[in-house]
Design a protein around this motif. Structure first.
Motif, PDB file in Angstrom:
ATOM      1  N   SER A 176       1.091  -1.084   0.152  1.00  0.00           N
ATOM      2  CA  SER A 176      -0.045   0.256   0.072  1.00  0.00           C
ATOM      3  C   SER A 176       0.964   1.215   0.274  1.00  0.00           C
ATOM      4  CB  SER A 176      -0.733   0.039   1.085  1.00  0.00           C
ATOM      5  OG  SER A 176      -0.193   0.029   2.352  1.00  0.00           O
ATOM      6  N   PRO A 177       0.359   2.216  -0.342  1.00  0.00           N
ATOM      7  CA  PRO A 177       1.049   3.620  -0.344  1.00  0.00           C
ATOM      8  C   PRO A 177       1.443   3.931   1.131  1.00  0.00           C
ATOM      9  CG  PRO A 177      -0.804   3.819  -1.538  1.00  0.00           C
ATOM     10  CD  PRO A 177      -1.048   2.793  -0.917  1.00  0.00           C
ATOM     11  N   VAL A 178       2.737   4.479   1.277  1.00  0.00           N
ATOM     12  CA  VAL A 178       2.913   4.855   2.782  1.00  0.00           C
ATOM     13  C   VAL A 178       1.956   6.338   2.853  1.00  0.00           C
ATOM     14  CG1 VAL A 178       4.756   3.626   2.930  1.00  0.00           C
ATOM     15  CG2 VAL A 178       5.002   5.951   2.160  1.00  0.00           C
ATOM     16  N   VAL A 179       2.018   7.059   2.192  1.00  0.00           N
ATOM     17  CA  VAL A 179       1.166   8.353   2.064  1.00  0.00           C
ATOM     18  C   VAL A 179       0.005   8.552   1.036  1.00  0.00           C
ATOM     19  CG1 VAL A 179       1.427  10.890   1.921  1.00  0.00           C
ATOM     20  CG2 VAL A 179       3.364   9.453   2.895  1.00  0.00           C
ATOM     21  N   GLU A 180      -1.189   8.729   1.365  1.00  0.00           N
ATOM     22  CA  GLU A 180      -2.098   9.098   0.739  1.00  0.00           C
ATOM     23  C   GLU A 180      -2.824  10.193   0.894  1.00  0.00           C
ATOM     24  OE1 GLU A 180      -4.446   5.057  -0.429  1.00  0.00           O
ATOM     25  OE2 GLU A 180      -4.242   4.956   1.681  1.00  0.00           O
ATOM     26  N   GLY A 181      -3.536  10.872   0.088  1.00  0.00           N
ATOM     27  CA  GLY A 181      -4.156  11.957   0.095  1.00  0.00           C
ATOM     28  C   GLY A 181      -5.222  12.411  -0.915  1.00  0.00           C
ATOM     29  N   ALA A 185     -13.900  18.982   0.869  1.00  0.00           N
ATOM     30  CA  ALA A 185     -14.683  20.269   0.894  1.00  0.00           C
ATOM     31  C   ALA A 185     -13.990  21.411   1.439  1.00  0.00           C
ATOM     32  CB  ALA A 185     -16.196  20.018   1.483  1.00  0.00           C
ATOM     33  N   GLY A 186     -14.199  22.786   0.905  1.00  0.00           N
ATOM     34  CA  GLY A 186     -13.535  23.850   1.537  1.00  0.00           C
ATOM     35  C   GLY A 186     -11.989  24.040   1.152  1.00  0.00           C
ATOM     36  N   ASN A 187     -11.641  23.396   0.338  1.00  0.00           N
ATOM     37  CA  ASN A 187     -10.535  23.131  -0.342  1.00  0.00           C
ATOM     38  C   ASN A 187      -9.214  23.073   0.689  1.00  0.00           C
ATOM     39  OD1 ASN A 187      -8.764  23.709  -2.710  1.00  0.00           O
ATOM     40  ND2 ASN A 187      -8.189  25.894  -2.189  1.00  0.00           N
ATOM     41  N   ILE A 188      -9.271  21.937   1.681  1.00  0.00           N
ATOM     42  CA  ILE A 188      -8.584  21.592   2.570  1.00  0.00           C
ATOM     43  C   ILE A 188      -8.058  20.169   2.149  1.00  0.00           C
ATOM     44  CG2 ILE A 188      -8.395  20.547   5.008  1.00  0.00           C
ATOM     45  CD1 ILE A 188     -10.829  22.460   5.798  1.00  0.00           C
ATOM     46  N   GLY A 189      -6.500  20.475   2.247  1.00  0.00           N
ATOM     47  CA  GLY A 189      -5.854  19.087   1.846  1.00  0.00           C
ATOM     48  C   GLY A 189      -6.148  18.147   2.801  1.00  0.00           C
ATOM     49  N   TYR A 190      -5.957  16.757   2.438  1.00  0.00           N
ATOM     50  CA  TYR A 190      -5.912  15.585   3.762  1.00  0.00           C
ATOM     51  C   TYR A 190      -4.904  14.788   3.075  1.00  0.00           C
ATOM     52  CZ  TYR A 190      -7.387  11.266   5.675  1.00  0.00           C
ATOM     53  OH  TYR A 190      -7.560  10.182   6.524  1.00  0.00           O
ATOM     54  N   VAL A 191      -3.916  14.400   4.085  1.00  0.00           N
ATOM     55  CA  VAL A 191      -2.848  13.442   3.980  1.00  0.00           C
ATOM     56  C   VAL A 191      -3.143  12.546   4.896  1.00  0.00           C
ATOM     57  CG1 VAL A 191      -0.251  13.105   3.887  1.00  0.00           C
ATOM     58  CG2 VAL A 191      -1.333  15.216   2.957  1.00  0.00           C
ATOM     59  N   LYS A 192      -2.895  11.086   4.659  1.00  0.00           N
ATOM     60  CA  LYS A 192      -2.959  10.010   5.654  1.00  0.00           C
ATOM     61  C   LYS A 192      -1.415   9.234   5.577  1.00  0.00           C
ATOM     62  CE  LYS A 192      -4.149   6.324   8.184  1.00  0.00           C
ATOM     63  NZ  LYS A 192      -4.390   6.580   9.614  1.00  0.00           N
ATOM     64  N   VAL A 193      -0.673   9.440   6.381  1.00  0.00           N
ATOM     65  CA  VAL A 193       0.733   8.680   6.762  1.00  0.00           C
ATOM     66  C   VAL A 193       0.503   7.630   7.490  1.00  0.00           C
ATOM     67  CG1 VAL A 193       2.881   9.312   7.731  1.00  0.00           C
ATOM     68  CG2 VAL A 193       1.837  10.905   6.608  1.00  0.00           C
ATOM     69  N   HIS A 194       0.639   6.229   6.730  1.00  0.00           N
ATOM     70  CA  HIS A 194       0.425   5.106   7.211  1.00  0.00           C
ATOM     71  C   HIS A 194       1.635   4.682   8.123  1.00  0.00           C
ATOM     72  CE1 HIS A 194      -3.186   4.270   5.011  1.00  0.00           C
ATOM     73  NE2 HIS A 194      -2.746   4.845   3.982  1.00  0.00           N
ATOM     74  N   VAL A 195       2.942   5.032   7.855  1.00  0.00           N
ATOM     75  CA  VAL A 195       4.084   4.660   8.236  1.00  0.00           C
ATOM     76  C   VAL A 195       5.160   5.278   8.050  1.00  0.00           C
ATOM     77  CG1 VAL A 195       4.800   2.875   6.537  1.00  0.00           C
ATOM     78  CG2 VAL A 195       5.396   2.444   8.827  1.00  0.00           C
ATOM     79  N   PHE A 196       6.276   5.404   8.795  1.00  0.00           N
ATOM     80  CA  PHE A 196       7.306   6.437   8.744  1.00  0.00           C
ATOM     81  C   PHE A 196       8.322   5.511   8.212  1.00  0.00           C
ATOM     82  CE2 PHE A 196       4.839   9.016  11.372  1.00  0.00           C
ATOM     83  CZ  PHE A 196       4.813  10.332  10.722  1.00  0.00           C
ATOM     84  N   GLY A 197       8.409   5.393   6.666  1.00  0.00           N
ATOM     85  CA  GLY A 197       9.710   4.427   6.109  1.00  0.00           C
ATOM     86  C   GLY A 197      10.504   5.337   5.370  1.00  0.00           C
ATOM     87  N   SER A 354     -16.065   8.727  14.012  1.00  0.00           N
ATOM     88  CA  SER A 354     -16.599   9.317  12.705  1.00  0.00           C
ATOM     89  C   SER A 354     -16.488  11.118  12.837  1.00  0.00           C
ATOM     90  CB  SER A 354     -17.954   8.811  12.481  1.00  0.00           C
ATOM     91  OG  SER A 354     -18.969   9.025  13.727  1.00  0.00           O
ATOM     92  N   LEU A 355     -16.474  11.398  13.994  1.00  0.00           N
ATOM     93  CA  LEU A 355     -16.237  12.893  13.986  1.00  0.00           C
ATOM     94  C   LEU A 355     -15.054  13.688  13.912  1.00  0.00           C
ATOM     95  CD1 LEU A 355     -19.034  13.748  16.974  1.00  0.00           C
ATOM     96  CD2 LEU A 355     -19.113  14.019  14.336  1.00  0.00           C
ATOM     97  N   GLN A 356     -13.898  12.696  14.012  1.00  0.00           N
ATOM     98  CA  GLN A 356     -12.575  13.336  13.969  1.00  0.00           C
ATOM     99  C   GLN A 356     -12.173  14.095  12.861  1.00  0.00           C
ATOM    100  OE1 GLN A 356     -10.469   9.794  15.143  1.00  0.00           O
ATOM    101  NE2 GLN A 356     -10.840   9.890  17.486  1.00  0.00           N
ATOM    102  N   LEU A 357     -12.503  13.584  11.752  1.00  0.00           N
ATOM    103  CA  LEU A 357     -12.244  14.450  10.448  1.00  0.00           C
ATOM    104  C   LEU A 357     -12.742  15.585  10.388  1.00  0.00           C
ATOM    105  CD1 LEU A 357     -10.257  14.821   7.979  1.00  0.00           C
ATOM    106  CD2 LEU A 357     -11.826  13.245   7.002  1.00  0.00           C
TER     107      LEU A 357
END
Length: 500
Positions: A176-181, A185-197, A354-357
């Motif tokens: 899987s990708p180590v980073v996904e994004g 809405a609202g032109n906010i970027g979202y980045v998920k970091v799965h692991v620090f490799g 479900s509210l955290q994001l």
């Protein structure tokens, strides 16, 4: 003396001496005693233990004697699996889980994975793993039970819509990708970091260049479920948000020697509003990054308290094969704070996954109005966006009740139960309401008021809507819907008399 190059989990490249240090004297005598015991067991014990069995038993005993869950022995195959996991390759069934009472909830299923082929869906509950109930187990323990070597089998009991079914899965090696994004809405970027490799900082930088070209106005960095990895990867990522020369972490070895890790100024400083999502599975290098961004007031942390792994390990290849993962240092935040066993408390506590994001996006857009709209027939919207949550209001004895934690966390309040005081505190800024369910009393603005009974349904506490005006919340009820709207401070907070 020969040296061997090793690397630290959630730390750095390091050189350790090869072979046992201090082979003379006391350690040498103890080694000889262990070897003698193994020899006699091998040659004379009625059970006829083989050499591999005795060797593994001796290693297990040594590791257990230090009382450290992070120090462990890897066979050659386990070492290979461990190294692959830091680069986004792992053996498993393709499930992502989140904490949910009373059973962990599936928050994602990897396309094409064993779980995907078996029909497991997002929102399903994992009730049993290999026959063991997951109720009462923390998320880390459930994840540990689901992981395993490629080719091994796993039995899950899955609950969907009140019905249970069993699935048999075979673990596979997946990538899987180590980073996904993506852009929200609202032109906010979202980045998920799965692991620090080793690839994490590079993939993050490529994604940031794409986001900047699209003119994002803020960024959510999601470290939930991130088990960590290399400390240097966390330091490199911090360099995107902090100026050159800023301390990110400090390591302290057994002799008290300190080593400081600072940003190098090689990455562009992203001058963007930043929210970081964390939870009880954010560990090690993920905590290093979150702690530094919090202490420099560069980001607001949203979610739950982090795991609390504040120690670092070296991976030492062994001449006999395999490797030893050994704890050799503690790491501290820039201010010198130890998080080991404590974790990091987020700036905004949001326990409903479900509210955290949603909450992170609210922190990046504080000027926008906040509202929660419940449909009595099912379905809920927060700030005009639909949220995947099975919550709804109740009507009893002429009063409307709302799921307390969900509704108030969605509006930005911190909800805490204080068992010693038998109180529930609800607060944000200067707005505060204290509930004493046992005495049916509410406190606000230095006054106390009568409170109708709280009620429980499906693990949730339900609160009557009448006290909400004490918190500056407007309640509207019409056409099968209930809307809660947080009024701005400028409107003033009235203290009405509650219904008896």
């Amino acid at each position: 003396m020969r040296t061997r190059l090793v690397f630290l989990l959630a730390v750095f490249l390091l050189i350790l001496p090869a072979g046992p240090a201090g082979a003379e004297g006391e350690l040498y005598r103890e080694e000889k005693a262990v070897a003698e015991v193994m020899d006699y067991l091998y040659r004379y014990h009625i059970a006829r233990p083989d050499a591999q069995q005795l060797m593994q038993g001796a290693i297990d005993g040594l590791l257990n004697s230090v009382g450290d869950p992070y120090t462990e022995y890897f066979s050659a195959g386990e070492l290979e699996d461990f190294a692959r996991s830091l680069e986004g390759s792992f053996a498993g069934v393709g499930l992502e889980l989140e904490a949910c009472f009373p059973y962990p909830r599936v928050s994602g299923v990897f396309p094409g994975s064993p779980a995907f082929r078996a029909g497991i869906r997002e929102g399903d509950l994992i009730v049993r793993v290999d026959g063991e109930e997951t109720s009462g187990l923390d998320l880390a323990r459930v994840a540990e039970k689901i992981r395993g070597p490629a080719g091994s089998r796993l039995w899950l009991t899955v609950r969907r819509g009140g019905s249970d079914f069993n699935v048999e899965l075979t673990r596979e090696v997946m990538s899987s990708p180590v980073v996904e994004g993506k852009i929200l809405a609202g032109n906010i970027g979202y980045v998920k970091v799965h692991v620090f490799g080793s690839r994490t900082a590079g993939e993050f930088g490529a994604l940031m260049r794409e986001f900047q070209s699209r003119g994002i106005g803020g960024l959510v960095l999601d470290l939930r479920g991130d088990p960590g990895g290399y400390l240097q990867a966390a330091v490199d990522l911090a360099g995107y948000f902090l100026p050159s020369g800023q301390v990110v972490a400090i390591t302290v070895d057994r002799n008290g020697r300190e080593e400081v890790y600072s940003t190098a100024g090689e990455n562009p400083d992203l001058d963007l509003p930043l929210a970081v999502l964390v939870d009880g599975m954010s560990a090690s290098a993920a905590e290093v990054l979150a702690g530094a961004l919090q202490e420099y007031h560069r980001a607001v942390l949203v979610g739950g308290r982090t795991y609390g792994k504040g120690v670092a390990q070296a991976i030492v290849p062994l001449e006999a094969g395999g490797a030893l993962k050994i704890t050799i240092a503690r790491f501290l935040t820039p201010s010198g704070r130890s998080i080991d066993g404590r974790g990091i408390e987020p700036d905004r506590q949001v326990s409903v996954p479900s509210l955290q994001l949603v909450a992170a996006c609210q922190e990046l857009q504080p000027h926008l109005p906040r509202s929660v709209t419940f449909n009595f027939a099912g379905g809920v919207m927060v700030d005009g966006e639909r949220v995947d949550a099975a919550v709804y209001p109740l009507v009893a004895d002429g009063e409307i009740y709302i799921p307390l934690r969900f509704a108030l966390e969605a509006l930005g309040f911190n909800v805490q139960w204080h068992p010693d005081l038998k109180q529930i505190s609800i607060r944000t800024g200067s707005r505060e309401l204290i509930l004493e369910p046992g005495s049916k009393t509410a406190f606000a603005g230095g006054k106390n008021f009568k409170l109708k009974n709280l009620t429980w349904r499906e693990g949730n506490i339900y609160l009557p809507v009448s006290p909400l005006s004490l918190l500056g919340i407007k309640v509207q009820h019409d056409a099968g819907q209930l809307k809660l709207e947080l009024l701005p401070d400028e409107a003033g907070i009235m203290i009405p008399v509650l219904n008896h």
